[in-house]
Design a protein around this motif. Sequence first.
Motif, PDB file in Angstrom:
ATOM      1  N   GLN A  83       0.843  -1.206   0.000  1.00  0.00           N
ATOM      2  CA  GLN A  83       0.000   0.000   0.000  1.00  0.00           C
ATOM      3  C   GLN A  83       0.871   1.245   0.000  1.00  0.00           C
ATOM      4  O   GLN A  83       0.646   2.183  -0.784  1.00  0.00           O
ATOM      5  CB  GLN A  83      -0.906  -0.012   1.243  1.00  0.00           C
ATOM      6  N   ASN A  84       1.885   1.264   0.865  1.00  0.00           N
ATOM      7  CA  ASN A  84       2.786   2.422   0.933  1.00  0.00           C
ATOM      8  C   ASN A  84       3.541   2.592  -0.381  1.00  0.00           C
ATOM      9  O   ASN A  84       3.718   3.726  -0.868  1.00  0.00           O
ATOM     10  CB  ASN A  84       3.786   2.245   2.084  1.00  0.00           C
ATOM     11  N   PHE A  85       4.000   1.485  -0.947  1.00  0.00           N
ATOM     12  CA  PHE A  85       4.717   1.539  -2.213  1.00  0.00           C
ATOM     13  C   PHE A  85       3.832   2.151  -3.298  1.00  0.00           C
ATOM     14  O   PHE A  85       4.276   3.019  -4.073  1.00  0.00           O
ATOM     15  CB  PHE A  85       5.145   0.121  -2.614  1.00  0.00           C
TER      16      PHE A  85
ATOM     17  N   ASP B  37      -5.958  -5.180  -7.323  1.00  0.00           N
ATOM     18  CA  ASP B  37      -4.803  -4.296  -7.440  1.00  0.00           C
ATOM     19  C   ASP B  37      -3.490  -5.014  -7.156  1.00  0.00           C
ATOM     20  O   ASP B  37      -2.426  -4.594  -7.616  1.00  0.00           O
ATOM     21  CB  ASP B  37      -4.917  -3.125  -6.452  1.00  0.00           C
ATOM     22  N   VAL B  38      -3.553  -6.083  -6.376  1.00  0.00           N
ATOM     23  CA  VAL B  38      -2.327  -6.714  -5.872  1.00  0.00           C
ATOM     24  C   VAL B  38      -1.410  -7.223  -6.985  1.00  0.00           C
ATOM     25  O   VAL B  38      -0.201  -6.938  -6.965  1.00  0.00           O
ATOM     26  CB  VAL B  38      -2.665  -7.839  -4.876  1.00  0.00           C
ATOM     27  N   PRO B  39      -1.895  -7.983  -7.992  1.00  0.00           N
ATOM     28  CA  PRO B  39      -0.959  -8.473  -9.019  1.00  0.00           C
ATOM     29  C   PRO B  39      -0.218  -7.353  -9.742  1.00  0.00           C
ATOM     30  O   PRO B  39       0.985  -7.476 -10.026  1.00  0.00           O
ATOM     31  CB  PRO B  39      -1.872  -9.251  -9.982  1.00  0.00           C
ATOM     32  N   TYR B  40      -0.948  -6.255 -10.035  1.00  0.00           N
ATOM     33  CA  TYR B  40      -0.339  -5.145 -10.765  1.00  0.00           C
ATOM     34  C   TYR B  40       0.765  -4.489  -9.931  1.00  0.00           C
ATOM     35  O   TYR B  40       1.896  -4.286 -10.415  1.00  0.00           O
ATOM     36  CB  TYR B  40      -1.407  -4.116 -11.128  1.00  0.00           C
ATOM     37  N   TRP B  41       0.472  -4.185  -8.669  1.00  0.00           N
ATOM     38  CA  TRP B  41       1.452  -3.487  -7.846  1.00  0.00           C
ATOM     39  C   TRP B  41       2.551  -4.423  -7.358  1.00  0.00           C
ATOM     40  O   TRP B  41       3.669  -3.982  -7.081  1.00  0.00           O
ATOM     41  CB  TRP B  41       0.759  -2.770  -6.692  1.00  0.00           C
ATOM     42  N   LYS B  42       2.281  -5.691  -7.283  1.00  0.00           N
ATOM     43  CA  LYS B  42       3.340  -6.639  -6.947  1.00  0.00           C
ATOM     44  C   LYS B  42       4.398  -6.654  -8.057  1.00  0.00           C
ATOM     45  O   LYS B  42       5.602  -6.657  -7.778  1.00  0.00           O
ATOM     46  CB  LYS B  42       2.768  -8.047  -6.763  1.00  0.00           C
ATOM     47  N   ARG B  43       3.957  -6.658  -9.302  1.00  0.00           N
ATOM     48  CA  ARG B  43       4.907  -6.623 -10.418  1.00  0.00           C
ATOM     49  C   ARG B  43       5.714  -5.337 -10.383  1.00  0.00           C
ATOM     50  O   ARG B  43       6.949  -5.356 -10.578  1.00  0.00           O
ATOM     51  CB  ARG B  43       4.164  -6.739 -11.751  1.00  0.00           C
ATOM     52  N   LYS B  44       5.048  -4.224 -10.130  1.00  0.00           N
ATOM     53  CA  LYS B  44       5.750  -2.939 -10.049  1.00  0.00           C
ATOM     54  C   LYS B  44       6.786  -2.951  -8.918  1.00  0.00           C
ATOM     55  O   LYS B  44       7.916  -2.464  -9.075  1.00  0.00           O
ATOM     56  CB  LYS B  44       4.736  -1.818  -9.799  1.00  0.00           C
ATOM     57  N   GLN B  45       6.378  -3.511  -7.778  1.00  0.00           N
ATOM     58  CA  GLN B  45       7.274  -3.561  -6.625  1.00  0.00           C
ATOM     59  C   GLN B  45       8.491  -4.436  -6.915  1.00  0.00           C
ATOM     60  O   GLN B  45       9.628  -4.077  -6.582  1.00  0.00           O
ATOM     61  CB  GLN B  45       6.511  -4.101  -5.421  1.00  0.00           C
ATOM     62  N   LEU B  46       8.262  -5.557  -7.559  1.00  0.00           N
ATOM     63  CA  LEU B  46       9.355  -6.463  -7.889  1.00  0.00           C
ATOM     64  C   LEU B  46      10.353  -5.795  -8.831  1.00  0.00           C
ATOM     65  O   LEU B  46      11.575  -5.914  -8.662  1.00  0.00           O
ATOM     66  CB  LEU B  46       8.791  -7.732  -8.530  1.00  0.00           C
ATOM     67  N   ARG B  47       9.838  -5.071  -9.793  1.00  0.00           N
ATOM     68  CA  ARG B  47      10.731  -4.414 -10.756  1.00  0.00           C
ATOM     69  C   ARG B  47      11.499  -3.261 -10.107  1.00  0.00           C
ATOM     70  O   ARG B  47      12.694  -3.073 -10.373  1.00  0.00           O
ATOM     71  CB  ARG B  47       9.919  -3.898 -11.941  1.00  0.00           C
ATOM     72  N   THR B  48      10.823  -2.514  -9.242  1.00  0.00           N
ATOM     73  CA  THR B  48      11.465  -1.350  -8.622  1.00  0.00           C
ATOM     74  C   THR B  48      12.491  -1.758  -7.570  1.00  0.00           C
ATOM     75  O   THR B  48      13.623  -1.250  -7.547  1.00  0.00           O
ATOM     76  CB  THR B  48      10.405  -0.442  -7.978  1.00  0.00           C
ATOM     77  N   LEU B  49      12.112  -2.686  -6.703  1.00  0.00           N
ATOM     78  CA  LEU B  49      12.988  -3.054  -5.595  1.00  0.00           C
ATOM     79  C   LEU B  49      14.117  -3.975  -6.022  1.00  0.00           C
ATOM     80  O   LEU B  49      15.218  -3.918  -5.466  1.00  0.00           O
ATOM     81  CB  LEU B  49      12.176  -3.723  -4.484  1.00  0.00           C
ATOM     82  N   TYR B  50      13.837  -4.850  -7.011  1.00  0.00           N
ATOM     83  CA  TYR B  50      14.826  -5.871  -7.354  1.00  0.00           C
ATOM     84  C   TYR B  50      15.225  -5.869  -8.823  1.00  0.00           C
ATOM     85  O   TYR B  50      15.879  -6.807  -9.294  1.00  0.00           O
ATOM     86  CB  TYR B  50      14.277  -7.255  -6.977  1.00  0.00           C
ATOM     87  N   SER B  51      14.831  -4.839  -9.562  1.00  0.00           N
ATOM     88  CA  SER B  51      15.205  -4.693 -10.977  1.00  0.00           C
ATOM     89  C   SER B  51      14.765  -5.886 -11.813  1.00  0.00           C
ATOM     90  O   SER B  51      15.427  -6.262 -12.787  1.00  0.00           O
ATOM     91  CB  SER B  51      16.728  -4.511 -11.112  1.00  0.00           C
TER      92      SER B  51
END
Length: 731
Positions: free
Chosen positions: A355-357, A371-385
Amino acid sequence: MTMAATLVRRRLPFYTVLKTQCRSGYIVLLPEAAQDQNAPQTTFNAKQLPEINNLTTEECISLVGKLSLDFESGLWNVEEKCKNESELSPDLFQDVLEPLEKVSAPLDAAWGMMKTLYLTNSKIMTEKCYMTIHERARRARTQKFYNEQIFSACKKQDLTELSEERKRVVSKYVLEGRLNGLELNNVNKEKLKAVLNRINYEKGNFRGKVKVTTDNFKHTIIDPNVMRDFPENLTKSMAYDRSQYNRGPWTITLQPHIYSQFMEYCPLRDLRWNVWQAHVRRSSNDGEKSVETSTHIEELRSLRREQAKLLGFESFAHMSMKTKMAGNVENVTGVLERLRKKALLAQEKEISDLQNFAEVRGFEGTLELWDVPYWKRKQLRTLYSFDEEKLKEYFPFPKVLNELFALCKHLFNIEIVQEKTTNVWHPDVQFYNIFDSDSREPIASFFLDPYMRSGEKKGMQDAPGWMITLRNKSKICDHQPLATLLFNFTPPSEGLPCLLTFKDVRQLFSKFGNALQHLLTTATYSDVSGMSNIEWDAVEVCSNFMTHWLYHAETVRSLSSHYKTEEPLPEELLGSLEQLPRLLAGYELCWQLYYSALDLKLHTSKDFWLDIVRELWPQYSKFPLDKRDAHPCSFSAIFSEEWAAAYYCHLWAQVMAADVFSAFQEAGLENTNELASVGKRLRSTFLSLGGSCHPSEVFRRFRGRDPSPNALLWSLGLKKQTTGTPVESVA
């Protein structure tokens, strides 16, 4: 045209639907189709490599028909010997089980060949043809487990003097007979027959209605901006014109291979919600009444309760446990609960962090399930490239395959050698022999058909990988194991090699784990060799075990390099792969646990299905239950497939596989000699014994104790790995 007829005496299995009373007597069995005297006669030798490329549709039908009749004739001979007890020697295997093995082997091998052909060449093996052959072969192959004379002979067998493997063979026939109702009186046999027929009817209704509601939903996208971040494979799958997939329009459907990726990449929240709600409301009471499945759910549950009661079980779930390693419902629910406590606690923090991300990146409101699948992908790309498209440039298929073979050589002391002179059904298909490092003769072989072929390969969208058993190992028939591995990888083109996504690499390792268990078995009897007769909740252990190597940095380095420059995988991408299983691990594990618990509760309780959902949902999810969410109405795995009261099996196998891999971690993943020693032990247990030994005992021989859920929790980052941590057994 002439019609051949074969005169045999047999009893039809009691579950067969008959309009007239079934009586023992002589009947005439005719081939499914007339045979042309001028047509070439199909010959078949199960010991030889199948020449699938030379088969025609007519030959396939003729072959399965002939082998089915041969099997039924052989079965009748065994049955007659069982009736005349004076003719039976004290050796049940010599007079009954080994003759059965000899008449079963050709039909089993032909059936594996037909399935391979169906999945690889739909022009020869159409769906209609395949279903005809499938039903004919299925009826024949299962008759030995519905035969009262064979069942009675096995029940009388004294197990005390038998070897472990022979005990398992006899026990298999006894258990199958009991579950098929052979101990019931005639009245209850008729009742069970009627119940099973009604179950199949209701399963067909459920399957058909879910298919209709899945196929009916379509939404068209015209704006290319919506598709901007979509991966190429998904864009092509959705494109109206695949030759111009970048121009659109694109169609959203609820087909699994489209739905799951679409939810990850769609930037429009309202559109995600629209597709999500269509998905969870399939076949619900809120939609078209003619395709609702709620009534079928309750009818199936009622019929399964009746089936279990007739066979003497407390519930359908209790009956199901007879074919499971777990042994009883209480063991399963105990493990699920211990995992739930860890997973739910982690889920709360994970969703808060997500949520914060999202808010930092402009999201307004509260995250919901869609919303979770979309933001999980974004989080994975941002945090771990993590970038799937960039990542696949480092996984050219030839290199990945060679390094997979090298890993197997090191762990299991085998050589995998390509044989280029063997006939194959397509130029892309490769054939391999497996040798022990000190042997000159192959101990097993397999075909590998890696690439997609539009219009030819069947069923490869929702199941992108298959391991098909072409021939079981049988010392009685002198058969070595043979398999087919099928995938749907993007073929090489215009100088570009086949590049694998990380999901593709996982699929390859997973299915090869299945293949190793089939190919490296040392069992004597085909009924318990390889993956045959393994309890359902242990059958996926080896496939899951192999995928653990993909989160070990040195292994990934060895099988990856840029397809152009041969540069190693960048450290940031390597780090992203190591973190992949841990991102939202508690959230994802809670979903597995929820569906497992829901399945068991539906098959132990008489409460209405919606009341059960309302009871269980808050125990596993931090999100509120949408009032129109009717996900059980499309829960096909348990209501129209074979996973009723068995959905937990996937998770149980993951628990065991993580514990198996932890033995290699304890030995030291960089310690070459110790790894080889542990690999030798794994080969002599899980890969060698197959279904000839109960999986609980197989695990004890490998690990020296019962399995524990700790290793899975550690691998997911849900429990700290410390020395001296007490082992918590799942048994």
